[in-house]
Design a protein around this motif. Structure first.
Motif, PDB file in Angstrom:
ATOM      1  N   ALA A 196       6.339   2.307   1.591  1.00  0.00           N
ATOM      2  CA  ALA A 196       6.113   0.945   1.636  1.00  0.00           C
ATOM      3  C   ALA A 196       7.193   0.184   1.954  1.00  0.00           C
ATOM      4  O   ALA A 196       7.198  -0.921   2.861  1.00  0.00           O
ATOM      5  CB  ALA A 196       5.401   0.732   0.321  1.00  0.00           C
ATOM      6  N   VAL A 197       8.588   0.473   1.458  1.00  0.00           N
ATOM      7  CA  VAL A 197       9.714  -0.131   1.861  1.00  0.00           C
ATOM      8  C   VAL A 197       9.988  -0.088   3.366  1.00  0.00           C
ATOM      9  O   VAL A 197      10.472  -0.949   3.963  1.00  0.00           O
ATOM     10  CB  VAL A 197      10.742   0.293   0.962  1.00  0.00           C
ATOM     11  CG1 VAL A 197      12.168  -0.504   1.599  1.00  0.00           C
ATOM     12  CG2 VAL A 197      10.492  -0.286  -0.439  1.00  0.00           C
ATOM     13  N   ALA A 198       9.890   1.356   4.019  1.00  0.00           N
ATOM     14  CA  ALA A 198      10.152   1.472   5.478  1.00  0.00           C
ATOM     15  C   ALA A 198       9.174   0.558   6.188  1.00  0.00           C
ATOM     16  O   ALA A 198       9.713  -0.055   7.234  1.00  0.00           O
ATOM     17  CB  ALA A 198       9.927   2.990   5.574  1.00  0.00           C
ATOM     18  N   VAL A 199       7.816   0.570   5.990  1.00  0.00           N
ATOM     19  CA  VAL A 199       6.859  -0.286   6.785  1.00  0.00           C
ATOM     20  C   VAL A 199       7.445  -1.849   6.604  1.00  0.00           C
ATOM     21  O   VAL A 199       7.506  -2.378   7.768  1.00  0.00           O
ATOM     22  CB  VAL A 199       5.621  -0.084   5.942  1.00  0.00           C
ATOM     23  CG1 VAL A 199       4.825  -1.387   6.671  1.00  0.00           C
ATOM     24  CG2 VAL A 199       4.966   1.149   6.369  1.00  0.00           C
ATOM     25  N   VAL A 200       7.747  -2.177   5.381  1.00  0.00           N
ATOM     26  CA  VAL A 200       8.328  -3.715   5.563  1.00  0.00           C
ATOM     27  C   VAL A 200       9.500  -3.989   6.198  1.00  0.00           C
ATOM     28  O   VAL A 200       9.718  -4.732   7.076  1.00  0.00           O
ATOM     29  CB  VAL A 200       8.380  -4.021   3.948  1.00  0.00           C
ATOM     30  CG1 VAL A 200       8.862  -5.405   4.176  1.00  0.00           C
ATOM     31  CG2 VAL A 200       6.885  -4.153   3.393  1.00  0.00           C
ATOM     32  N   LEU A 201      10.343  -2.806   6.131  1.00  0.00           N
ATOM     33  CA  LEU A 201      11.862  -3.236   6.855  1.00  0.00           C
ATOM     34  C   LEU A 201      11.472  -2.937   8.390  1.00  0.00           C
ATOM     35  O   LEU A 201      12.006  -3.742   9.160  1.00  0.00           O
ATOM     36  CB  LEU A 201      12.765  -1.971   6.278  1.00  0.00           C
ATOM     37  CG  LEU A 201      13.198  -2.244   4.730  1.00  0.00           C
ATOM     38  CD1 LEU A 201      14.149  -1.177   4.556  1.00  0.00           C
ATOM     39  CD2 LEU A 201      13.795  -3.800   4.952  1.00  0.00           C
ATOM     40  N   VAL A 202      10.665  -1.987   8.780  1.00  0.00           N
ATOM     41  CA  VAL A 202      10.507  -1.902  10.425  1.00  0.00           C
ATOM     42  C   VAL A 202       9.580  -3.288  10.979  1.00  0.00           C
ATOM     43  O   VAL A 202      10.093  -3.605  11.756  1.00  0.00           O
ATOM     44  CB  VAL A 202       9.673  -0.728  10.544  1.00  0.00           C
ATOM     45  CG1 VAL A 202       8.951  -0.989  11.795  1.00  0.00           C
ATOM     46  CG2 VAL A 202      10.338   0.580  10.141  1.00  0.00           C
TER      47      VAL A 202
END
Length: 183
Positions: free
Chosen positions: A61-67
């Motif tokens: 979830a964090v990775a999606v938001v950061l991307v």
């Protein structure tokens, strides 16, 4: 002794400021940009109020938001200021009108790019488990920074759009039309 009626204010009355065309145009663009940009804050507030529990989000979830946050920053710079150059010899009135139209549309585009990470974080807060609004806390500062730097109409954003409009040497009169520079 009869009282005379109070004189009605005239446009030349110094006590009643009359907004110039430039100020009116700029305020309109700022209002539209602000209304689009405020959506991210309102959505975040509602999400937090509806479900105040805040477990830590999953790494995906964090990775999606950061991307999406990085992608939005790249799109703002690469696409958000892209405008065609004005043709040489365009009359001033046409150049101003065209420049304002492009500035308005690119401002809304940049504002949408700035708001996208928050919208994605909102969706991620429901899609990924655990369901948490903490992803909004990751996206919101970056989205607000993008909005303030690129979405809010300012002399800097006008100059960036103006550079594209004037790439072939034609005068755009954009900064003057917005009241950022004396004509």
């Amino acid at each position: 002794m009869s009282e005379s009626p109070a004189p009605s204010p005239s446009p030349s009355d110094p006590t009643r400021p009359v907004p110039s065309g430039a100020l009116g145009t700029l305020r309109t663009i700022q209002m539209v940009s602000g209304m689009v940009g405020i959506g991210a804050l309102m959505l975040s507030a509602v999400r937090i109020l509806v479900d105040p529990a805040a477990p830590m989000p999953s790494w995906p979830a964090v990775a999606v938001v950061l991307v999406v946050l990085v992608g939005s920053a790249v799109l703002v710079r690469r696409v958000g200021y892209t405008v065609p150059a004005l043709p040489q010899g365009l009359p001033r009135e046409n150049a101003e009108t065209t420049s304002l139209r492009y500035f308005t549309s690119t401002t809304i585009l940049r504002t949408a790019f700035a708001e996208a990470p928050v919208l994605v974080a909102f969706a991620v807060s429901f899609v990924f488990t655990p369901h948490t609004w903490v992803t909004l806390l990751i996206a919101l500062p970056g989205g607000l920074a993008l909005f303030w730097l690129h979405g809010w109409p300012s002399p800097r954003t006008a100059a960036a759009v103006e550079a594209g409009l004037e790439a072939e040497g034609a005068e755009s009169y954009l900064s003057e039309a917005l009241g950022f520079r004396a004509g």
